[in-house]
Design a protein around this motif. Sequence first.
Motif, PDB file in Angstrom:
ATOM      1  N   ALA A 161       0.879  -1.251  -0.141  1.00 34.12           N
ATOM      2  CA  ALA A 161      -0.060   0.051   0.062  1.00 34.12           C
ATOM      3  C   ALA A 161       0.796   1.130  -0.072  1.00 34.12           C
ATOM      4  CB  ALA A 161      -0.976   0.121   1.190  1.00 34.12           C
ATOM      5  N   GLY A 162       0.399   2.518  -0.436  1.00 37.73           N
ATOM      6  CA  GLY A 162       1.068   3.630  -0.667  1.00 37.73           C
ATOM      7  C   GLY A 162       0.220   4.739  -1.105  1.00 37.73           C
ATOM      8  N   SER A 163       0.807   5.563  -1.825  1.00 33.91           N
ATOM      9  CA  SER A 163       0.005   6.382  -2.522  1.00 33.91           C
ATOM     10  C   SER A 163       0.644   6.743  -4.171  1.00 33.91           C
ATOM     11  CB  SER A 163      -0.210   7.837  -1.820  1.00 33.91           C
ATOM     12  OG  SER A 163       1.280   8.469  -1.652  1.00 33.91           O
ATOM     13  N   THR A 164      -0.345   7.171  -4.846  1.00 35.37           N
ATOM     14  CA  THR A 164       0.255   7.773  -6.313  1.00 35.37           C
ATOM     15  C   THR A 164      -0.385   8.975  -6.712  1.00 35.37           C
ATOM     16  OG1 THR A 164       0.063   6.977  -8.531  1.00 35.37           O
ATOM     17  CG2 THR A 164      -1.787   6.246  -7.217  1.00 35.37           C
ATOM     18  N   SER A 165       0.170   9.494  -7.505  1.00 34.99           N
ATOM     19  CA  SER A 165      -0.368  10.852  -8.135  1.00 34.99           C
ATOM     20  C   SER A 165      -0.301  10.391  -9.876  1.00 34.99           C
ATOM     21  CB  SER A 165       0.514  12.139  -8.239  1.00 34.99           C
ATOM     22  OG  SER A 165       2.030  11.814  -8.276  1.00 34.99           O
ATOM     23  N   ALA A 225      -1.444  -9.489  -9.192  1.00 36.08           N
ATOM     24  CA  ALA A 225      -3.015 -10.291  -9.057  1.00 36.08           C
ATOM     25  C   ALA A 225      -3.989  -9.278  -8.741  1.00 36.08           C
ATOM     26  CB  ALA A 225      -2.684 -11.331  -8.035  1.00 36.08           C
ATOM     27  N   GLY A 226      -3.872  -8.116  -8.131  1.00 37.59           N
ATOM     28  CA  GLY A 226      -4.977  -7.349  -7.939  1.00 37.59           C
ATOM     29  C   GLY A 226      -4.226  -5.939  -7.650  1.00 37.59           C
ATOM     30  N   SER A 227      -5.022  -4.755  -8.192  1.00 37.58           N
ATOM     31  CA  SER A 227      -4.571  -3.489  -7.923  1.00 37.58           C
ATOM     32  C   SER A 227      -5.671  -2.637  -7.673  1.00 37.58           C
ATOM     33  CB  SER A 227      -3.435  -3.222  -9.092  1.00 37.58           C
ATOM     34  OG  SER A 227      -3.193  -1.818  -8.605  1.00 37.58           O
ATOM     35  N   THR A 228      -5.913  -1.649  -7.028  1.00 38.60           N
ATOM     36  CA  THR A 228      -6.932  -0.793  -7.007  1.00 38.60           C
ATOM     37  C   THR A 228      -6.490   0.753  -6.523  1.00 38.60           C
ATOM     38  OG1 THR A 228      -9.154  -0.262  -6.161  1.00 38.60           O
ATOM     39  CG2 THR A 228      -7.641  -1.418  -4.645  1.00 38.60           C
ATOM     40  N   PHE A 229      -7.132   1.753  -6.757  1.00 34.66           N
ATOM     41  CA  PHE A 229      -6.965   2.985  -6.245  1.00 34.66           C
ATOM     42  C   PHE A 229      -7.758   3.059  -5.023  1.00 34.66           C
ATOM     43  CE2 PHE A 229      -6.216   4.234 -10.442  1.00 34.66           C
ATOM     44  CZ  PHE A 229      -5.022   5.037 -10.716  1.00 34.66           C
ATOM     45  N   VAL A 230      -7.571   3.881  -4.019  1.00 34.97           N
ATOM     46  CA  VAL A 230      -8.377   4.051  -2.925  1.00 34.97           C
ATOM     47  C   VAL A 230      -8.613   5.563  -2.737  1.00 34.97           C
ATOM     48  CG1 VAL A 230      -9.059   3.309  -0.375  1.00 34.97           C
ATOM     49  CG2 VAL A 230      -7.886   1.839  -1.847  1.00 34.97           C
ATOM     50  N   GLY A 231      -9.556   6.160  -3.456  1.00 36.51           N
ATOM     51  CA  GLY A 231      -9.318   7.560  -3.407  1.00 36.51           C
ATOM     52  C   GLY A 231     -10.809   8.338  -3.344  1.00 36.51           C
ATOM     53  N   THR A 232     -10.393   9.707  -3.246  1.00 36.21           N
ATOM     54  CA  THR A 232     -11.581  10.678  -3.240  1.00 36.21           C
ATOM     55  C   THR A 232     -11.145  11.799  -4.219  1.00 36.21           C
ATOM     56  OG1 THR A 232     -11.237  12.022  -1.359  1.00 36.21           O
ATOM     57  CG2 THR A 232     -12.278  10.070  -0.903  1.00 36.21           C
ATOM     58  N   TYR A 271      -3.518   3.715  -2.927  1.00 44.60           N
ATOM     59  CA  TYR A 271      -3.604   2.206  -3.740  1.00 44.60           C
ATOM     60  C   TYR A 271      -3.165   0.909  -2.837  1.00 44.60           C
ATOM     61  CZ  TYR A 271       1.430   2.114  -4.122  1.00 44.60           C
ATOM     62  OH  TYR A 271       2.956   1.966  -3.713  1.00 44.60           O
ATOM     63  N   ILE A 272      -3.754   0.047  -3.235  1.00 48.48           N
ATOM     64  CA  ILE A 272      -3.173  -1.206  -2.874  1.00 48.48           C
ATOM     65  C   ILE A 272      -3.024  -2.061  -3.951  1.00 48.48           C
ATOM     66  CG2 ILE A 272      -3.979  -3.277  -1.312  1.00 48.48           C
ATOM     67  CD1 ILE A 272      -6.300  -1.675  -0.158  1.00 48.48           C
ATOM     68  N   HIS A 305      -3.294   9.144   1.320  1.00 53.50           N
ATOM     69  CA  HIS A 305      -2.061   8.294   1.512  1.00 53.50           C
ATOM     70  C   HIS A 305      -2.360   7.169   2.561  1.00 53.50           C
ATOM     71  CE1 HIS A 305      -0.150  11.790  -0.404  1.00 53.50           C
ATOM     72  NE2 HIS A 305      -0.626  12.428   0.129  1.00 53.50           N
ATOM     73  N   ALA A 306      -2.038   5.894   1.998  1.00 51.08           N
ATOM     74  CA  ALA A 306      -1.936   4.724   2.849  1.00 51.08           C
ATOM     75  C   ALA A 306      -0.715   4.338   3.290  1.00 51.08           C
ATOM     76  CB  ALA A 306      -2.552   3.673   2.180  1.00 51.08           C
ATOM     77  N   PHE A 307      -0.460   4.591   4.751  1.00 52.98           N
ATOM     78  CA  PHE A 307       0.802   4.576   5.358  1.00 52.98           C
ATOM     79  C   PHE A 307       1.075   2.965   5.879  1.00 52.98           C
ATOM     80  CE2 PHE A 307       0.163   9.121   5.720  1.00 52.98           C
ATOM     81  CZ  PHE A 307       1.173   9.616   5.100  1.00 52.98           C
ATOM     82  N   PHE A 308      -0.040   2.356   6.280  1.00 51.40           N
ATOM     83  CA  PHE A 308       0.089   1.011   6.808  1.00 51.40           C
ATOM     84  C   PHE A 308      -0.985   0.011   6.286  1.00 51.40           C
ATOM     85  CE2 PHE A 308       1.723   4.023  10.197  1.00 51.40           C
ATOM     86  CZ  PHE A 308       2.826   3.368  10.531  1.00 51.40           C
ATOM     87  N   LEU A 309      -0.484  -1.090   6.321  1.00 56.50           N
ATOM     88  CA  LEU A 309      -1.309  -2.252   5.635  1.00 56.50           C
ATOM     89  C   LEU A 309      -1.103  -3.526   6.773  1.00 56.50           C
ATOM     90  CD1 LEU A 309      -1.614  -3.310   2.042  1.00 56.50           C
ATOM     91  CD2 LEU A 309      -1.036  -4.892   3.809  1.00 56.50           C
TER      92      LEU A 309
END
Length: 199
Positions: free
Chosen positions: A49-53, A88-95, A76-77, A100-104
Motif C-alpha cells: 500500500a502507498g500513494s500515487t499521483s 494479481a490485484g490493484s486498486t486506487f483508494v481515493g476521493t 493504492y493497494i 495516502h495509505a501508510f500502513f497495511l
Amino acid sequence: PAYTGGQDGVAVCMSPDMGTMLWGTHIGGTSDEMAFGIKFDGAGGVFVAGSTSTMTFPTTPGAYQTAYQGGGADAYIIHLTNNGGTLAGSTFVGTTGDEHAFFLQVDIDGDVYIYGQSDPGTFTIQPAGIYGQAGTDIFIAKFDPALTAPLFTTTVGTPGGFGNSCVPVAFLVDVCKHIYISGYSTYNGGFATTPGALY
C-alpha cells in the motif's frame, strides 16, 4: 522491472542473511509514487500500500476503483504473487481530495486493511453502523482479498486541516480482527476518548 518516471516505490525480497535479493520490482507510473506498507498474503505473495499521483497507475479488471479519483494523490493497494512476477490485484483508494495509505495489515481470513490520511470530509463512513467521526482526516478501510470491494471505510480523529488531526505511526489487526491505531497530534481538542482511559 524498470523505473517509470517521477518517484517510484519499490518492493524487494531478500534472503534471510540479506546476502541475496531474491526478487525486486518498481511500483509506479509516470508521476510520483510512495510505497509504505507491505504484508505477506499467506501464499508466497505480498500486498503493498502507498500513494500515487499517476492517473494511469496500473489497476486490474474488477478492482474497487480502476480510475484515479482526483486530488493530489490517491492511495493504492496492490497484490503481487509468484515471487513478485504477477500483479494479481490493484486498486486506487481515493476521493476528490488527497489520500495516502501508510500502513497495511492482512487478517486471518486474508482481508486487507489500510490506515492513512485523507482530506477532511471526503472519505465515506460506510456501511451504516460503522463507528466513525465525520469530517476528520484519518481513515481506515477494509477490503476483500481480491480488492474488488471495501468491507468498510471510516474516518476518525478531530476536525481540522489535512494532517492536523493525527499523523499515523502504527497499525495492528489482531487474530480476533480487533483494530489498533496509534499516532501523534498537533491539534488540541476533539479527539474521542473512552470513560476510564489513561488521559
